[in-house]
Design a protein around this motif. Structure first.
Motif, short mmCIF file in Angstrom:
data_model
loop_
_atom_site.label_atom_id
_atom_site.label_comp_id
_atom_site.label_asym_id
_atom_site.label_seq_id
_atom_site.Cartn_x
_atom_site.Cartn_y
_atom_site.Cartn_z
N ARG A 43 0.82 -1.22 0.00
CA ARG A 43 0.00 0.00 0.00
C ARG A 43 0.86 1.27 0.00
NH1 ARG A 43 -5.32 -0.57 0.68
NH2 ARG A 43 -6.16 -2.58 1.28
N ILE A 44 1.94 1.19 -0.75
CA ILE A 44 2.81 2.35 -0.94
C ILE A 44 2.58 2.85 -2.36
CG2 ILE A 44 5.20 3.15 -1.09
CD1 ILE A 44 5.93 0.92 0.92
N GLY A 45 2.20 4.11 -2.46
CA GLY A 45 1.94 4.70 -3.77
C GLY A 45 3.23 4.89 -4.56
N ILE A 46 3.09 4.88 -5.87
CA ILE A 46 4.22 5.10 -6.77
C ILE A 46 4.07 6.45 -7.43
CG2 ILE A 46 5.29 4.35 -8.95
CD1 ILE A 46 4.48 1.48 -8.21
N VAL A 47 5.18 7.18 -7.48
CA VAL A 47 5.28 8.42 -8.24
C VAL A 47 6.36 8.16 -9.28
CG1 VAL A 47 5.85 10.87 -8.16
CG2 VAL A 47 4.72 9.79 -6.19
N TYR A 48 6.03 8.37 -10.54
CA TYR A 48 7.01 8.09 -11.58
C TYR A 48 6.83 9.07 -12.74
CZ TYR A 48 4.00 5.87 -15.08
OH TYR A 48 3.07 5.63 -16.07
#
Length: 192
Positions: A43-48
């Motif tokens: 449940r860790i969001g990704i920023v890419y």
């Protein structure tokens, strides 16, 4: 390993820097997919960077298939391989590459570098430099982890070790860029 009193303690989102080329060894694409799934599972969001090809597309696609949250930050009109905003949770369009990096640095609590080219190298080192100089919001020192496959990042770690040995940077600065050989180790390193 402590990076100082203002190190991020709760990781809610990770910025992932990686290549957009699809003409790479399948091992690298598999690693990106594995990372995307693992971040979603925790449940860790990704920023890419908002790409739909190469490792960028693999990490975003795998995270979305696993029920994760993915935010892409894409310079409007600059790239032809940008992801369709309906394929990820959120797509932010910015004016240029500088705004893209700034926004990614704002949104992420930590960073993981997968294999990539010049853009990936620049993003990894700039994120670490911002931690060194206290430029991230609140002066926080955000961890940077290089997720290695096939010895890809070994020359970078050798260079950083040499720069430390030759006193171009201190041990605390060297500790800003961490090494991991598995996805589990990378996730542990962003929490350390």
């Amino acid at each position: 390993m402590s990076l100082g009193s203002q190190v991020v303690s709760v990781i809610q989102s990770v910025g992932v820097f990686c290549g957009s080329s699809s003409n790479v060894d399948g091992d690298y694409l598999a690693l990106a997919s594995e990372l995307g799934r693992a971040l979603a599972d925790q449940r860790i969001g990704i920023v890419y960077g908002g790409g739909d090809s190469g490792l960028m597309g693999a990490v975003a696609g795998a995270a979305m298939k696993a029920g994760g949250e993915v935010t892409g930050v894409l310079p409007a009109g600059l790239f032809t391989n940008g992801i369709d905003g309906e394929k990820i949770t959120n797509l932010e369009l910015v004016g240029d590459m500088h705004q893209r990096k700034f926004r990614m640095y704002e949104l992420a609590d930590a960073f993981i570098g997968l294999p990539g080219g010049l853009g990936t190298f620049e993003e990894v080192f700039e994120a670490a430099t911002w931690s060194q100089l206290g430029l991230h919001a609140g002066g926080r020192r955000k961890p940077v982890v290089l997720l290695d496959r096939n010895g890809y990042w070994k020359p970078v770690h050798d260079l950083l070790d040499r720069a430390t040995a030759d006193h171009f940077m201190g041990v605390d600065t060297r500790a800003l860029v961490r090494n991991a050989h598995t996805v589990d180790a990378a996730l542990a390193a962003v929490h350390a």
